[in-house]
Write a protein that holds these residues in place. Structure first.
Motif, PDB file in Angstrom:
ATOM      1  N   VAL A 208      14.910  -0.932  18.823  1.00  0.00           N
ATOM      2  CA  VAL A 208      15.690  -1.735  17.879  1.00  0.00           C
ATOM      3  C   VAL A 208      14.830  -2.840  17.287  1.00  0.00           C
ATOM      4  CG1 VAL A 208      17.637  -3.320  17.638  1.00  0.00           C
ATOM      5  CG2 VAL A 208      17.899  -1.223  18.980  1.00  0.00           C
ATOM      6  N   LEU A 209      14.078  -3.537  18.134  1.00  0.00           N
ATOM      7  CA  LEU A 209      13.283  -4.663  17.645  1.00  0.00           C
ATOM      8  C   LEU A 209      12.094  -4.194  16.812  1.00  0.00           C
ATOM      9  CD1 LEU A 209      13.382  -7.081  20.700  1.00  0.00           C
ATOM     10  CD2 LEU A 209      14.679  -7.186  18.579  1.00  0.00           C
ATOM     11  N   SER A 210      11.531  -3.034  17.129  1.00  0.00           N
ATOM     12  CA  SER A 210      10.448  -2.504  16.297  1.00  0.00           C
ATOM     13  C   SER A 210      10.951  -2.227  14.889  1.00  0.00           C
ATOM     14  CB  SER A 210       9.880  -1.218  16.912  1.00  0.00           C
ATOM     15  OG  SER A 210       9.242  -1.482  18.139  1.00  0.00           O
ATOM     16  N   ALA A 211      12.132  -1.610  14.788  1.00  0.00           N
ATOM     17  CA  ALA A 211      12.726  -1.361  13.476  1.00  0.00           C
ATOM     18  C   ALA A 211      13.092  -2.668  12.784  1.00  0.00           C
ATOM     19  CB  ALA A 211      13.962  -0.473  13.618  1.00  0.00           C
ATOM     20  N   THR A 212      13.542  -3.646  13.562  1.00  0.00           N
ATOM     21  CA  THR A 212      13.966  -4.924  12.991  1.00  0.00           C
ATOM     22  C   THR A 212      12.816  -5.646  12.315  1.00  0.00           C
ATOM     23  OG1 THR A 212      15.721  -5.200  14.629  1.00  0.00           O
ATOM     24  CG2 THR A 212      14.938  -7.192  13.524  1.00  0.00           C
ATOM     25  N   PHE A 213      11.714  -5.822  13.028  1.00  0.00           N
ATOM     26  CA  PHE A 213      10.623  -6.646  12.507  1.00  0.00           C
ATOM     27  C   PHE A 213       9.748  -5.909  11.492  1.00  0.00           C
ATOM     28  CE2 PHE A 213      11.593  -8.865  16.538  1.00  0.00           C
ATOM     29  CZ  PHE A 213      11.966 -10.079  15.975  1.00  0.00           C
ATOM     30  N   THR A 214       9.921  -4.605  11.395  1.00  0.00           N
ATOM     31  CA  THR A 214       9.235  -3.880  10.323  1.00  0.00           C
ATOM     32  C   THR A 214      10.164  -3.614   9.147  1.00  0.00           C
ATOM     33  OG1 THR A 214       9.749  -1.757  11.392  1.00  0.00           O
ATOM     34  CG2 THR A 214       7.608  -2.748  11.895  1.00  0.00           C
ATOM     35  N   GLY A 215      11.436  -3.999   9.279  1.00  0.00           N
ATOM     36  CA  GLY A 215      12.387  -3.808   8.189  1.00  0.00           C
ATOM     37  C   GLY A 215      12.746  -2.362   7.942  1.00  0.00           C
ATOM     38  N   ALA A 216      12.726  -1.556   9.000  1.00  0.00           N
ATOM     39  CA  ALA A 216      13.043  -0.132   8.858  1.00  0.00           C
ATOM     40  C   ALA A 216      14.506   0.127   9.205  1.00  0.00           C
ATOM     41  CB  ALA A 216      12.140   0.706   9.771  1.00  0.00           C
ATOM     42  N   ASP A 217      15.019   1.243   8.729  1.00  0.00           N
ATOM     43  CA  ASP A 217      16.322   1.737   9.163  1.00  0.00           C
ATOM     44  C   ASP A 217      16.152   2.264  10.589  1.00  0.00           C
ATOM     45  OD1 ASP A 217      18.203   4.078   9.676  1.00  0.00           O
ATOM     46  OD2 ASP A 217      19.104   3.255   7.853  1.00  0.00           O
ATOM     47  N   LEU A 218      16.997   1.796  11.515  1.00  0.00           N
ATOM     48  CA  LEU A 218      16.827   2.140  12.929  1.00  0.00           C
ATOM     49  C   LEU A 218      16.848   3.644  13.162  1.00  0.00           C
ATOM     50  CD1 LEU A 218      16.700   1.511  15.959  1.00  0.00           C
ATOM     51  CD2 LEU A 218      19.187   1.207  15.921  1.00  0.00           C
ATOM     52  N   ILE A 219      17.840   4.327  12.620  1.00  0.00           N
ATOM     53  CA  ILE A 219      17.957   5.763  12.876  1.00  0.00           C
ATOM     54  C   ILE A 219      16.818   6.521  12.197  1.00  0.00           C
ATOM     55  CG2 ILE A 219      19.470   7.755  12.735  1.00  0.00           C
ATOM     56  CD1 ILE A 219      20.404   5.481  14.594  1.00  0.00           C
ATOM     57  N   ASP A 220      16.401   6.095  11.019  1.00  0.00           N
ATOM     58  CA  ASP A 220      15.245   6.729  10.380  1.00  0.00           C
ATOM     59  C   ASP A 220      13.998   6.565  11.241  1.00  0.00           C
ATOM     60  OD1 ASP A 220      16.799   7.509   8.286  1.00  0.00           O
ATOM     61  OD2 ASP A 220      16.094   5.978   6.880  1.00  0.00           O
ATOM     62  N   HIS A 221      13.865   5.399  11.847  1.00  0.00           N
ATOM     63  CA  HIS A 221      12.719   5.158  12.734  1.00  0.00           C
ATOM     64  C   HIS A 221      12.724   6.130  13.902  1.00  0.00           C
ATOM     65  CE1 HIS A 221       9.964   3.482  15.562  1.00  0.00           C
ATOM     66  NE2 HIS A 221      10.873   2.830  16.260  1.00  0.00           N
ATOM     67  N   VAL A 222      13.876   6.298  14.535  1.00  0.00           N
ATOM     68  CA  VAL A 222      13.961   7.199  15.690  1.00  0.00           C
ATOM     69  C   VAL A 222      13.743   8.646  15.266  1.00  0.00           C
ATOM     70  CG1 VAL A 222      15.473   8.084  17.503  1.00  0.00           C
ATOM     71  CG2 VAL A 222      15.486   5.645  16.958  1.00  0.00           C
TER      72      VAL A 222
ATOM     73  N   TYR B   1       6.780   3.190  13.442  1.00  0.00           N
ATOM     74  CA  TYR B   1       6.217   4.090  14.458  1.00  0.00           C
ATOM     75  C   TYR B   1       4.947   3.501  15.064  1.00  0.00           C
ATOM     76  CZ  TYR B   1       2.980   7.691  16.074  1.00  0.00           C
ATOM     77  OH  TYR B   1       2.040   8.385  16.792  1.00  0.00           O
ATOM     78  N   ILE B   2       4.046   3.001  14.219  1.00  0.00           N
ATOM     79  CA  ILE B   2       2.791   2.433  14.713  1.00  0.00           C
ATOM     80  C   ILE B   2       3.066   1.254  15.643  1.00  0.00           C
ATOM     81  CG2 ILE B   2       0.662   1.238  14.032  1.00  0.00           C
ATOM     82  CD1 ILE B   2       0.736   2.881  11.429  1.00  0.00           C
ATOM     83  N   VAL B   3       3.981   0.388  15.233  1.00  0.00           N
ATOM     84  CA  VAL B   3       4.309  -0.792  16.040  1.00  0.00           C
ATOM     85  C   VAL B   3       4.943  -0.380  17.362  1.00  0.00           C
ATOM     86  CG1 VAL B   3       5.788  -2.829  16.166  1.00  0.00           C
ATOM     87  CG2 VAL B   3       4.511  -2.346  14.070  1.00  0.00           C
ATOM     88  N   ASP B   4       5.946   0.482  17.308  1.00  0.00           N
ATOM     89  CA  ASP B   4       6.699   0.864  18.510  1.00  0.00           C
ATOM     90  C   ASP B   4       5.840   1.644  19.485  1.00  0.00           C
ATOM     91  OD1 ASP B   4       8.843   1.029  20.207  1.00  0.00           O
ATOM     92  OD2 ASP B   4       9.995   2.440  19.013  1.00  0.00           O
ATOM     93  N   SER B   5       4.983   2.507  18.969  1.00  0.00           N
ATOM     94  CA  SER B   5       4.166   3.360  19.841  1.00  0.00           C
ATOM     95  C   SER B   5       2.908   2.664  20.324  1.00  0.00           C
ATOM     96  CB  SER B   5       3.801   4.660  19.112  1.00  0.00           C
ATOM     97  OG  SER B   5       4.943   5.467  18.956  1.00  0.00           O
ATOM     98  N   THR B   6       2.773   1.383  19.999  1.00  0.00           N
ATOM     99  CA  THR B   6       1.678   0.580  20.533  1.00  0.00           C
ATOM    100  C   THR B   6       2.208  -0.517  21.448  1.00  0.00           C
ATOM    101  OG1 THR B   6       0.422   0.948  18.494  1.00  0.00           O
ATOM    102  CG2 THR B   6      -0.358  -0.789  19.951  1.00  0.00           C
TER     103      THR B   6
ATOM    104  N   LEU C  60       0.816  -1.211   0.000  1.00  0.00           N
ATOM    105  CA  LEU C  60       0.000   0.000   0.000  1.00  0.00           C
ATOM    106  C   LEU C  60       0.855   1.268   0.000  1.00  0.00           C
ATOM    107  CD1 LEU C  60      -2.655  -1.179   2.590  1.00  0.00           C
ATOM    108  CD2 LEU C  60      -3.030  -0.826   0.148  1.00  0.00           C
ATOM    109  N   GLN C  61       2.162   1.112  -0.187  1.00  0.00           N
ATOM    110  CA  GLN C  61       3.093   2.240  -0.228  1.00  0.00           C
ATOM    111  C   GLN C  61       3.132   3.043   1.071  1.00  0.00           C
ATOM    112  OE1 GLN C  61       1.613   3.615  -4.275  1.00  0.00           O
ATOM    113  NE2 GLN C  61       3.773   4.145  -4.433  1.00  0.00           N
ATOM    114  N   MET C  62       3.003   2.353   2.188  1.00  0.00           N
ATOM    115  CA  MET C  62       3.246   2.982   3.482  1.00  0.00           C
ATOM    116  C   MET C  62       4.737   2.879   3.769  1.00  0.00           C
ATOM    117  SD  MET C  62       1.988   1.866   7.313  1.00  0.00           S
ATOM    118  CE  MET C  62       0.236   2.085   7.022  1.00  0.00           C
ATOM    119  N   SER C  63       5.344   3.953   4.190  1.00  0.00           N
ATOM    120  CA  SER C  63       6.782   3.919   4.476  1.00  0.00           C
ATOM    121  C   SER C  63       7.054   2.988   5.649  1.00  0.00           C
ATOM    122  CB  SER C  63       7.294   5.328   4.795  1.00  0.00           C
ATOM    123  OG  SER C  63       6.749   5.802   6.014  1.00  0.00           O
ATOM    124  N   ARG C  64       8.228   2.381   5.628  1.00  0.00           N
ATOM    125  CA  ARG C  64       8.620   1.525   6.744  1.00  0.00           C
ATOM    126  C   ARG C  64       8.727   2.345   8.026  1.00  0.00           C
ATOM    127  NH1 ARG C  64      11.598  -3.055   4.827  1.00  0.00           N
ATOM    128  NH2 ARG C  64      10.289  -4.046   3.228  1.00  0.00           N
TER     129      ARG C  64
END
Length: 598
Positions: A478-492, A179-184, A170-174
C-alpha cells in the motif's frame, strides 16, 4: 465460537477481500467486505443458536432449519457490528499501527510542503539533466532503495517521493516505479540490520526457547540471522530481478502494457486509475519563481538522519553493544519523530526563504494530510483483516495441514509457502511472529542442525516478502503505491508477473540445495553458489516471456524503453508528466498506433 474452530470457513474472508480487490480495483470496499464477511462467519453459529432457542420457545415448527436460513441475516447484522470493533481495534489497540498512521499523515504534509515550495520541481529539473533515460532512472531508484535499508516504510517514502516526478518526466509508468520501489524496500530490509532484522532476531530467540537446548547449547540469534541470509533467496533474487528488468528494458504481462501506454501516450497511469495520491492534481501549481534544490534535499536528509539517530538513541543503554542497540531500538517511534523533523524543516524553508506565510503553510499541511486519507483507510482495513484472520484461526488451520507430514527438504518449501500465505493476509510481521517460533523447533527436531534452522529462518523471510509483494492488503505494498502515486491494484497486478517467477526459481534452488546435500552436505557456500544460477534463470525467463508476450500483443518488448524515441518537451516546465514523444516502432518496423493492445 472460539478461534481455531472455523475450519475451511476461516479462509473465506481472505478470498472475498483479495478476489474483489483484484476484480473491482476498489481496494477499500473489497477489504471492508472481507472484514464484514469475517464478522458474519464469526457470529453465524451464535446467531443460529439464538434463533433456534427463540423459535423453539415460541413453538414455531421447523425451528432448526429456519434458524439456519435466517441466521445468515442476523449474523450479517451482528457481523457488521463486529467489523466496526475490529476496525477500531486494529488501530486503537496497537501503538505500532497508530504510529504508522501518524507517520503517513506527517509524510503527506512534508510531501505537500515540498511540492508547494517548488522543491519537487527543482529536483526534477536538476535530475533531468543527469538522469535522462528510463534505465538510469530505474537504477537510481534501485540504488537509493538499497541505501535506505533501515526500514521499508521509510524506504518507500523516500524513494517514491524522490523519483516520482523524475520518472514521470521520462514517461516511466507509475506501475513500473512502484514495482522498483516495492521490490527493493522490503527485500533489502530483510538482508541488513534493520527494523525487520531486529524483529526476526527476537523471533529466532523465541524459537530456540521452545527447543530442548540449554542456554550454553543455543547459538547466537544474530549469527543464525547472518547465516540465514543466503537462504533468503526470494529477497535476493527479487532485487536482482529489478536490475534484470531495468537494464534489459524488457517487460511482459500487464507491465508491458503499462509501459507501452506510458511511452506512446505519455499517460503514466490508466485513464480510470485511482492513484493513491496525486500531488499534481490535488495541490495545484507549485512555486516556480524561485525553486530551490535544498527545499527538497534537506528535508529528505533530515528524515534519514533523524531516523538513524532515533534508532541509535532508543536502542542505547549503558554498556550496550551495537547488536543490542539494533535489537532494542524503537523503529516506529523513530519514524514518527523523523517525520516531524522533516515537516519542521519544510516550515523553516517556507519562512527563511519567504516562500509562503505560516497560515498558508498550515493549509498546505492539511492538504497533505488529505493526500494520505485513501492510503490510511486501506491500511486500517488491511489491519482489520488481520484481526479477522486471528479471530477465525486461519493461520493455525493452514499451518496444521501444511506441517502434517514433512521431511527436512520439504520443510523448507512448506515453511516458505505457509509464510507466503500468512503474509498474503496482509501482515508479514505477523507471519514471521507466528511461524518462526514454530518452524525452528520443527527444524531442530527433524535434523538437529543449526544450519537447517538458519535455512527455515531464511525461508520465513522469503515467504513473508513474497506474500507482501502479491497482496493488495499488505501495508508495505500500500505504501509503495502511495508514495509513487500508483493505483494500488494496478501495482499488484503488474508486480505479480515478476514476483511469481522469482518465487518459483527460489523454490527450485532450495529444493536443489536440500536434495543435493549428499553431494555438498548442508553447506552455506552451496547456497551462495546457487544464487548466480538463479539470476541466470531469471534472465532467461524475462527474455523468453517478454518475446512471447510482445509478439502476442504485436509490440516490441523494448520499445517502451528506447531512449532515442522519447524526448522531453522543453516547453513543459509546469507539468512534469507532459512529454512529447514519437510513435515507437514494432519489431517489424511499422508505426504502432494502438497505445494499449492488451
Amino acid at each position: 465460537m472460539t478461534s481455531g474452530t472455523f475450519g475451511i470457513w476461516s479462509v473465506i474472508p481472505l478470498i472475498v477481500a483479495i478476489s474483489l480487490a483484484l476484480t473491482t480495483r476498489k481496494a477499500s470496499l473489497a477489504l471492508f467486505l472481507g472484514v464484514w464477511t469475517g464478522g458474519s462467519i464469526y457470529h453465524y453459529q451464535e446467531s443460529t443458536t439464538l434463533l433456534a432457542d427463540i423459535f423453539t420457545d415460541l413453538g414455531i415448527p421447523a425451528a432448526e432449519p429456519l434458524s439456519l436460513v435466517l441466521g445468515v441475516f442476523v449474523a450479517g447484522i451482528w457481523g457488521l457490528v463486529q467489523s466496526t470493533d475490529w476496525v477500531v481495534a486494529s488501530v486503537g489497540d496497537s501503538i505500532f499501527n497508530m504510529q504508522i498512521v501518524i507517520f503517513c499523515f506527517l509524510l503527506g504534509s512534508a510531501v505537500a510542503m515540498i511540492w508547494r515550495l517548488g522543491g519537487t520541481h527543482a529536483v526534477t529539473t536538476w535530475a533531468t539533466e543527469r538522469v535522462d533515460t528510463k534505465r538510469k532512472a530505474g537504477l537510481a531508484a534501485w540504488m537509493i532503495g538499497l541505501a535506505m535499508f533501515f526500514d521499508d516504510y521509510a524506504n518507500s517514502a523516500i524513494v517514491g517521493t524522490t523519483m516520482k516526478d523524475i520518472s514521470d518526466k521520462l514517461q516511466m509508468s507509475r506501475e513500473k516505479l512502484s514495482y522498483i520501489v516495492d521490490s527493493t524496500a522490503a527485500p533489502v530490509s530483510t538482508l541488513t540490520l534493520s527494523s525487520w532484522a531486529a524483529f526476526q532476531i527476537s523471533m529466532i530467540e523465541a524459537g530456540y526457547s521452545a527447543t530442548d537446548l540449554t542456554t550454553a547449547e543455543t547459538p547466537s540469534s544474530f549469527m543464525i540471522f547472518l547465516q540465514s541470509i543466503p537462504y533468503n533467496m526470494y529477497s535476493i533474487l527479487a532485487m536482482a530481478m529489478v536490475v534484470i528488468i531495468v537494464v534489459s528494458g524488457r517487460d511482459y504481462g500487464e507491465m508491458l502494457t503499462a509501459e507501452h501506454r506510458a511511452a506512446t501516450t505519455g499517460k503514466v497511469t490508466r485513464d480510470d486509475a485511482e492513484p493513491m495520491q496525486d500531488v499534481n492534481q490535488e495541490l495545484g501549481t507549485p512555486n516556480l519563481e524561485d525553486p530551490r534544490l535544498r527545499v527538497f534535499i534537506v528535508p529528505v536528509l533530515a528524515l534519514v538522519v533523524s531516523m538513524v539517530a532515533g534508532v541509535a538513541w532508543s536502542g542505547y543503554s549503558s554498556g550496550a553493544e551495537f547488536y543490542d542497540v539494533i535489537i532494542n531500538a524503537d523503529y516506529a517511534s523513530s519514524l514518527v519523530i523523523a517525520s516531524v523533523i522533516m515537516v519542521a524543516t519544510t516550515y523553516y524553508y517556507a519562512y527563511r526563504l519567504d516562500l509562503q506565510p505560516i497560515g498558508e503553510s498550515v493549509e498546505t499541511s492539511i492538504e497533505g494530510f488529505a493526500l494520505m486519507i485513501h492510503a490510511v483507510a486501506i491500511l486500517v482495513f488491511a489491519w482489520a483483516i488481520s484481526e479477522v484472520i486471528v479471530a477465525l484461526g486461519t493461520g493455525e488451520y493452514v499451518a496444521g495441514y501444511a506441517t502434517a507430514f514433512l521431511s527436512a527438504e520439504l520443510l523448507i518449501v512448506v515453511v516458505l509457502l505457509v509464510g507466503s500465505f500468512m503474509a498474503f493476509t496482509g501482515d508479514s510481521w505477523a507471519a514471521m511472529g507466528s511461524l518462526t517460533p514454530i518452524a525452528i523447533p520443527i527444524a531442530w527436531e527433524l535434523t538437529g542442525s543449526h544450519t537447517m534452522v538458519a535455512v527455515v529462518v531464511g525461508a520465513v523471510f522469503s515467504g513473508a516478502i513474497f506474500g507482501d509483494h502479491t497482496s493488495p492488503i499488505s501495508p508495505s505494498t500500500v505504501l509503495s503505491a502511495t508514495f509513487t502515486g500508483a493505483d494500488l491494484i494496478d501495482h499488484v497486478r503488474t508486480q505479480i508477473y515478476y514476483a511469481v517467477p522469482v518465487m518459483l526459481v527460489s523454490i527450485t534452488l532450495l529444493l536443489v540445495w536440500g536434495y543435493g546435500s549428499p553431494l555438498w552436505g548442508r553447506s552455506t557456500w552451496a547456497a551462495v553458489a546457487l544464487l548466480p544460477v538463479g539470476i541466470l534463470l531469471l534472465t532467461g525467463i524475462v527474455y523468453v516471456l517478454s518475446r512471447f508476450d510482445a509478439r502476442r500483443k504485436g509490440i516490441d518488448p523494448t520499445t517502451a524503453w528506447t531512449v532515442e524515441q522519447t524526448r522531453v518537451s522543453e516547453t513543459s516546465t509546469n507539468d512534469p508528466r507532459h512529454i512529447e514523444h514519437e510513435q515507437p516502432l514494432t519489431e517489424g518496423g511499422r508505426v504502432e498506433n494502438s497505445p494499449d493492445t492488451d
